[in-house]
Motif scaffolding. Sequence first.
Motif, short mmCIF file in Angstrom:
data_model
loop_
_atom_site.label_atom_id
_atom_site.label_comp_id
_atom_site.label_asym_id
_atom_site.label_seq_id
_atom_site.Cartn_x
_atom_site.Cartn_y
_atom_site.Cartn_z
N ASP A 1 0.83 -1.33 -0.09
CA ASP A 1 -0.15 -0.13 -0.06
C ASP A 1 0.90 1.26 -0.11
OD1 ASP A 1 0.98 -0.03 2.52
OD2 ASP A 1 -0.86 0.22 3.48
N GLY A 2 2.02 1.25 -0.30
CA GLY A 2 3.01 2.40 -0.17
C GLY A 2 3.78 2.78 0.97
N GLU A 3 3.76 2.06 1.91
CA GLU A 3 4.30 2.53 3.29
C GLU A 3 5.73 2.23 2.99
OE1 GLU A 3 4.59 1.89 8.03
OE2 GLU A 3 3.12 0.90 7.05
N VAL A 4 6.55 3.17 3.47
CA VAL A 4 8.09 2.99 3.21
C VAL A 4 8.61 2.41 4.45
CG1 VAL A 4 10.42 4.05 2.66
CG2 VAL A 4 8.28 4.84 1.43
N LEU A 5 8.94 1.23 4.56
CA LEU A 5 9.35 0.54 5.86
C LEU A 5 10.86 0.65 6.33
CD1 LEU A 5 7.58 -3.01 4.96
CD2 LEU A 5 6.70 -1.09 6.46
N ASN A 6 11.68 0.75 5.41
CA ASN A 6 13.09 0.96 5.69
C ASN A 6 14.00 1.20 4.50
OD1 ASN A 6 15.36 0.74 7.63
ND2 ASN A 6 16.06 -1.05 6.34
N ILE A 7 15.00 1.99 4.54
CA ILE A 7 15.69 2.38 3.68
C ILE A 7 17.29 2.08 4.20
CG2 ILE A 7 16.95 4.39 2.11
CD1 ILE A 7 14.13 5.76 2.47
N SER A 8 18.14 1.30 3.42
CA SER A 8 19.37 1.05 3.80
C SER A 8 20.33 0.95 2.57
CB SER A 8 19.62 -0.26 4.65
OG SER A 8 18.93 -1.41 3.63
N ARG A 9 21.76 0.67 2.81
CA ARG A 9 22.47 0.57 1.60
C ARG A 9 22.37 -0.84 1.03
NH1 ARG A 9 27.31 3.73 1.13
NH2 ARG A 9 27.17 5.79 2.34
N TYR A 10 22.35 -1.06 -0.20
CA TYR A 10 22.32 -2.36 -0.81
C TYR A 10 23.69 -2.78 -1.18
CZ TYR A 10 21.15 -6.03 -4.07
OH TYR A 10 21.34 -7.19 -4.68
N GLU A 11 24.32 -3.85 -0.77
CA GLU A 11 25.48 -4.45 -0.97
C GLU A 11 25.66 -5.48 -2.07
OE1 GLU A 11 27.98 -2.85 0.23
OE2 GLU A 11 27.17 -1.80 1.89
N ARG A 12 26.28 -5.12 -3.23
CA ARG A 12 26.38 -6.12 -4.23
C ARG A 12 27.30 -7.20 -3.91
NH1 ARG A 12 28.45 -3.77 -8.29
NH2 ARG A 12 27.63 -5.00 -10.03
N GLY A 13 27.15 -8.50 -4.02
CA GLY A 13 28.40 -9.35 -3.49
C GLY A 13 28.87 -10.01 -5.08
N THR A 14 29.84 -10.87 -5.02
CA THR A 14 30.39 -11.66 -5.99
C THR A 14 29.30 -12.37 -6.89
OG1 THR A 14 32.20 -12.27 -4.85
CG2 THR A 14 31.80 -13.87 -6.82
N GLY A 15 28.08 -12.78 -6.60
CA GLY A 15 27.19 -13.30 -7.29
C GLY A 15 26.32 -12.41 -8.29
N ASN A 16 26.02 -11.03 -7.74
CA ASN A 16 25.66 -10.05 -8.59
C ASN A 16 26.68 -9.68 -9.68
OD1 ASN A 16 24.87 -9.73 -5.71
ND2 ASN A 16 23.35 -8.40 -6.36
N LYS A 17 27.86 -9.53 -9.33
CA LYS A 17 29.06 -8.81 -10.24
C LYS A 17 29.30 -10.14 -11.22
CE LYS A 17 31.12 -6.13 -6.56
NZ LYS A 17 32.23 -6.16 -5.71
N MET A 18 29.53 -11.41 -10.99
CA MET A 18 29.52 -12.55 -11.65
C MET A 18 28.54 -12.70 -12.84
SD MET A 18 29.85 -16.51 -10.37
CE MET A 18 28.11 -16.77 -10.24
N ILE A 19 27.14 -12.48 -12.68
CA ILE A 19 26.22 -12.51 -13.53
C ILE A 19 26.29 -11.24 -14.52
CG2 ILE A 19 23.61 -12.25 -14.01
CD1 ILE A 19 24.63 -14.80 -13.28
N GLU A 20 26.74 -10.05 -14.19
CA GLU A 20 26.99 -8.71 -14.79
C GLU A 20 28.08 -9.10 -15.79
OE1 GLU A 20 28.47 -4.71 -13.32
OE2 GLU A 20 26.57 -5.06 -12.61
#
Length: 701
Positions: free
Chosen positions: A425-444
Amino acid sequence: MNFKDLILNIVNGENYRPMTMKHMLKFLDCDKYIRKDVVKEIQKLHKEGELNITKKGKIMPLSKEDKALIGIISTAQGGYGFFISDDEDFDDVFISNANLNKAINGDRVKIKIIKEKEYGKNAEGVVVDILERKQNKIVGLYQKNKKFGFVIADDKSIFDDIYIDNEDSKNAKNNDKVVVKILRYPEHGNPEGKITEVLGNKDDANIDVLSIVRSHGIKDNFSKKAKSECLYIKKEITDKDIEDRMDFRKLFTVTIDGRDSKDFDDAISIEIDKDDYILYVHIADVSHYVKESTAIDKDAYERGNSTYLFNIVIPMLPEVLSNGICSLNPNEDRLAVSIKMRIDKNGNVIENDFYKSVIKSDYRLIYDDVNALLDENDQSVYNDKLTIEKLNLFKKLYKILKDKRSKRGSIDFNFTESQIDVSEDGEVLNISRYERGTGNKMIEEFMIASNETVASLFAYMDFPSIYRIHEKPKEEKVESFNKILNTLGHNIKGNSLHSKDFQEILKEVKGEDDEGLINILMLRTMQKAKYTNYRDIHFGLATKFYTHFTSPIRRYPDLIVHRLIKLYIENKLTKLNQSKLSKDLGTKAEHLSITERNSEECERDVEDLNKCKYMKKYIGKEFEGIISSITDFGIFIELENTVEGLFMYKFSEDRFEYIEDMMYTVNTDNNKRYKIGDRVRICVINVDIEKRNIDFDLLEE
């Protein structure tokens, strides 16, 4: 060829001699049935700034100076605007509120320079003609009176309320968010409009996001014809579908995506052969289901791409395709276009083959688990040895490809990404930094290798295709960036700019406090990547040939490339008219670059909205942040959770002086200096959700 293209080809031709309208009609051999249409088209081209008609009636091509003075207006909330010329080498021109002459954000205009550029200041201009209105439809809040109403535009750069006659109100209620079509802009008084869509009450769930979507002209519904075509899409693959396909179903194959992903358009397999790696990249065969000129295809092309808005996704394709038969779901037969690449120990693709294929993904893996295994050696996340073995093999190849790309000067940004958790319903629950790991970079990395391989194929064949290019940064932007670097103790060392020069800076700042900041500033220095029908460098990736091939579920350029690849596999490319194809691809590339930027702006606006909604509850709270930018009116500060706010000098009891040459500001009451990258404490003093602004107070320590 239509009248417009024909006339422009003649007027801009090398041997063109200026003609009057009468001579042009004679030259075109116009009969009485089309004379009026041709005259109208020439007059329209003059009005739109595509050609000139002199006082003596001669039809002329635009001079370089004329071209430079035609462009787009970008307005700010302060009431002023900037003129952005069609000529990329022409600097932006400041336009005061009084000199906009009713031009609004996005309008295509012609201007006149009234004050030349000075050191540190833009030239000033005045709008002399509005060639084309961009915002024919505007989103805003409806305010109802007895006999009429007004729409207050969400875009705060539009200052005039829009008059709505009761007959044109579409029965909108007071405080409804609406879409209004402008009927006319009178010389005096407010614009007049007609409501075309009522979105809902301003307090309805997600109405704020829907309003932003509409303001960018993005449609969230498919056409009736497209919905009708969806009814005939098969839910399963038949034997006939796989008759002429390579069968890769016995290959160990996985998809790796985010935890919340629903559409899986890429899968990977790997084998080892002596010292070589055999990498398979399987991409969903969307083109098998989405045929050219169908209603689904037309809707997809119009959107250009999917738009991701945290709790809301506006897909390029209907869900029956994007989350259904096209998605490479685990343990289900799926049609794909596969690239098989033999890669040596130095990261060179020494062989490649393309296939129409059928695959079956063994597992749907998620980044969190893959990163736990590859970055922390947590083997408890997977039970079977084969998965662990293959993932470690993927990791070895990833490092080889990454090292090769790094050696050639490819720039690997280390951005601070936002992880924003939003309820349905659009409520913002939390904001944080998103950390990219080896898996993300590997696919990229594997997707980059695939995109380069496809681009190289068409480049070496010298056959028309869509390319993804990224031109060198402009010299003046590099100079400005270098100035900031100097204040932070760094410097671009190269004499002739190469991507390696930028790469070296990122290596220098790795792990330092200002690493994230320099990544952002470097990105702002860059040109925007775009789609073209011609080959050029990709500066950021330090490669000669690049395209987009790996995401046809969510990007239309990839779908175009898939169609060409399949024609190549089937030996049918020779049947195409290359000249016509190249021109068609040029038109599509321009359109798709625009839709991409439009989606990016929409996504950024929604991100800013969510950050404002989240920070509203922290008014009065103190935080630590890093100075991300300094201007003559205030200091921008980014908090640890990626939220950025502004401390404005005019709201402080202290006096501040901005030293432009040195790129710092000083509190003249206590002589304390503030520069980019400094850590400071702030207090959140105000959040304006409508304007999407967050105001900070700078706390002296």
